[in-house]
Design an enzyme around this catalytic site. Structure first.
Site: not given
Ligand SMILES: Cc1ncc(C[n+]2csc(CCOP(=O)(O)OP(=O)(O)O)c2C)c(N)n1
Length: 688
Positions: A427, A494
């Site tokens: 990322e 998540h």
């Protein structure tokens, strides 16, 4: 005075040299230099290019002692690398230096008074007094300066190189790091991406023995850092960083090669840091023998000997060069000292945080289709790709697989793999690369696979993207898409809705739609906006919320809330999935008449919509999915108190999730979320 070898001046040198050479011994150093077919002009100009940063630094050390400048990070002894690499690139190729690379700036011929002004925080510098020393870039000279965090610089170079490759302009690009910086994950990520994507970038490690006080033996455990190239599937070379001809010749050859055959190359330049990390910190921890050994290898002294041996330089001519440079330094310094101290106003400072963006309204057409939230995001993205040829999508599994939420399903069939790019799992490098694309004139949308994973790309978002326009007037035309939120039984990693990590950071825009119509129109606007935008998409809404949405491209303004319901009892302020909880609660309690504000954007925040409503109703409740402490609801509450106190008939109430990580078990998750507490809280405020 510029030296040119078809001028009479050359013969003067030649005469002098000839005489001097008669008595000059052959030095060992001279044998190190291989001039190949470099012209005498080039040989002399490389010398002068090294001399200039050296002489500037020597002057800076005096000024430092006189208290006339602040910190100084010295590159004395390392000039051959910055000068050699920069000289090997063309002026329209990007170079990304670090804190010891003054030679990059001088070789690109930035007027010295501008550099001196930069170091004094004055207006003729490059950052309007907002950033120090070498922390700046300039498009005029194709230089992108570092941020303090070192590593992200490498990923930016990958992004710049990607843009070069996509534009097929045959440009190389060079980026610097110290050997200390190679220990950062960003180094690994940037090299890996560049290798997987065959990007034309030269990764230049200046191995100068110490990272602050840490010797190489405590920094890495391999013989040469260049050996790591093999692990990345990348060509690599070890180069004597104190030998200007080796640096220049080798890098010129490699730059030519990657222009024709795009690929990254890892270069390790062996050199030594001859001064303290920064001047004040000294070099006590460096053994004297080491210092002495490297002092004898000074790149400028050695090269001077060589030039003299070759008959290209004499002490007298050297003196002329030094005088020329010294005059240039002194005149430019005086100019910078004479420049007034910088002044500004609070409004100017605030205005410069974001690039001005002119919202272009595109109205929806008549034709609508009833689609899901997820389809609206996908449509907005697809139509933006059609509108902007220079828009690149990057993310994990976004190409053939279509992304884990299928937002980019079949996009590669329309736009090809160059524009819809699967990324390795990195990322930080991809955010940095997205910034590099923007620096090089393109647009980027990056998909975080889950908003939770933005923590792995947090540094470049809050330090690189957010601060860029304020620091050096460089926008970051990047949208980071953030599939977020709980209610789907996905557990602590998540399910987060982490908008508060970003609303706190000046320079970022944060958008958070609750409906398909808004999602599409706000996404197209976020992509049009030249500033960095965090675009939150709630996963629980993706496939549960339908709406009639115009089939064609349209835009909606960022920073404008939507008044979903009008009433007089109370103002409900909310966003994201919590909008739907509020709607459910109002549907269940038709006797309550409330203004229901869906914020849609959190930064910029539509304070006017909030204040107008609260002044009308006299009561306010803020509902959000995020946990309470330090969240946007706290700020909105404080702002209402500060701006609407006289209109309030009760305390402002915040309703939010528990102060725990988000639990997996559905029962626990429901207990965590504030959905079921909202009704009671609303009634409590109403009864006040
Ligand atoms: C992420 C991060 N951690 C720590 C620092 C503090 N710091 C600044 S420069 C430096 C040493 C860098 O060493 P190296 O990369 O070898 O470059 P050199 O200074 O030797 O040229 C450190 C530890 C920083 N700027 N950024």
């Amino acid at each position: 005075m510029a030296l040119c070898f078809d001028e009479p001046f050359f013969f003067l040198i030649f005469e002098y040299s000839f005489k001097v050479n008669q008595s000059m011994p052959t030095t060992e150093e001279s044998m190190l230099y291989k001039k190949g077919n470099l012209t005498n002009d080039t040989l002399i100009s490389l010398y002068k290019k090294m001399l200039k940063p050296r002489m500037i630094e020597e002057k800076m050390l005096i000024l430092l002692r006189q208290g006339k400048i602040s910190k100084w990070f010295g590159g004395i002894g390392q000039e051959a690398i910055a000068v050699g690499v920069t000289s090997a690139l063309t002026k329209d190729e990007y170079v990304l230096p670090m804190h010891r690379n003054l030679g990059v700036f001088t070789t690109r011929e930035i007027p010295l008074y501008r550099l001196f002004s930069q170091w004094q925080g004055k207006a003729n510098g490059f950052t309007n007094g907002r950033d120090r020393s070498f922390h700046f870039g300039t498009q005029e000279f194709n230089i992108v300066g570092m941020i303090s965090h070192l590593g992200p610089q490498l990923g930016v170079a990958s992004g710049i190189a990607l843009a070069n490759k996509l534009k097929e302009n045959k440009h190389a690009c060079a980026v610097f790091t110290g050997e200390g910086g190679t220990s950062e994950g960003d180094f690994h990520e940037a090299l890996n991406v560049a290798s997987v994507w065959s990007l034309p970038v030269l990764f230049c490690i200046e191995n100068n023995g110490y990272g602050l006080s840490t010797p190489t033996s405590e920094q890495y455990n391999c013989e040469h850092l260049a050996d790591r190239g093999k692990g990345y599937g990348m060509e690599s070379h070890v180069i004597d960083g104190n030998n200007i001809l080796e640096v220049y010749t080798k890098v010129s050859e490699l730059a030519d090669s990657i222009r024709e055959n795009p690929r990254p190359i890892l270069l390790e330049f062996k050199t030594f840091r001859m001064r303290g990390h920064e001047e004040a910190s000294g070099t006590k921890y460096v053994p004297k023998e080491l210092m002495d050994r490297w002092a004898a290898k000074d790149p400028i002294d050695m090269y001077r000997n060589f030039l003299m041996f070759e008959g290209l330089l004499t002490t007298q001519i050297d003196e002329v060069f030094r005088k020329e440079i010294s005059t240039e330094i002194n005149e430019n310094l005086q100019r910078a000292f004479d420049e007034d101290k910088i002044t500004s106003t609070k409004s100017k400072e605030l205005n410069d945080v974001y690039q001005d963006s002119v919202y272009k309204e595109v109205n929806p057409n008549e034709k609508k289709e009833n689609i899901r939230f997820v389809d609206a995001v996908s449509e907005g993205l697809k139509q933006s790709m059609e509108k902007h040829d220079d828009l690149i999508i990057m993310g994990q599994d976004v190409a053939e697989y279509g992304g884990v939420f299928k937002i980019t399903n079949e996009f590669i069939n329309h736009f090809g793999k160059e524009r819809v790019r699967n990324t390795p799992i990195c990322e930080s490098a991809i955010v940095s690369a997205a910034y590099g694309l923007s620096v090089n004139g393109m647009k980027a949308v990056m998909e975080m696979q889950f908003a939770d994973f933005v923590s792995s790309g947090f540094n470049p978002i809050v330090n690189l993207l957010a601060k860029s326009h304020y620091r050096w007037n460089q926008n970051a035309d990047v949208v980071v898409r953030m599939p977020c939120g709980a209610g789907v039984g996905a557990g602590p990693f998540h399910s987060q809705t982490n908008e508060a990590w970003f609303t706190k950071t000046p320079g970022l825009k944060v958008v958070y739609p609750a409906f398909p119509y808004d999602a599409k129109g706000l996404l197209t606007s976020a992509i049009n906006d030249p500033n960095p935008v965090l675009f939150f998409e709630h996963k629980a809404l993706y496939r549960s919320i339908y709406q009639d949405v115009p089939t064609d491209y349209y835009t909606l303004p960022l920073g404008k809330a939507s008044l979903l319901k009008e009433g007089t009892d109370i103002t409900i302020i909310t966003y994201g999935s919590a909008v739907h909880w509020a709607l459910d609660t109002l549907a269940k309690n038709p006797e309550i008449t409330a203004d229901l504000i869906d914020l849609r954007s959190l930064q910029p925040l539509d304070t006017e919509a909030i204040y107008t409503s609260v002044k009308k109703t006299g009561k306010a409740i803020i509902l959000q999915e995020d946990s309470l402490f330090g969240s946007i609801s706290s700020d909105i509450s404080a702002m209402i108190m500060e701006n609407c106190f006289e209109y309030l008939d009760g305390p402002v109430k915040r309703v939010a999730s528990m102060e725990t990580p988000i639990p997996f078990d559905q029962g626990l998750e429901q207990q965590y979320l504030p959905k079921n507490e909202f009704e009671a809280a609303l009634k409590e405020v109403l009864e006040y």
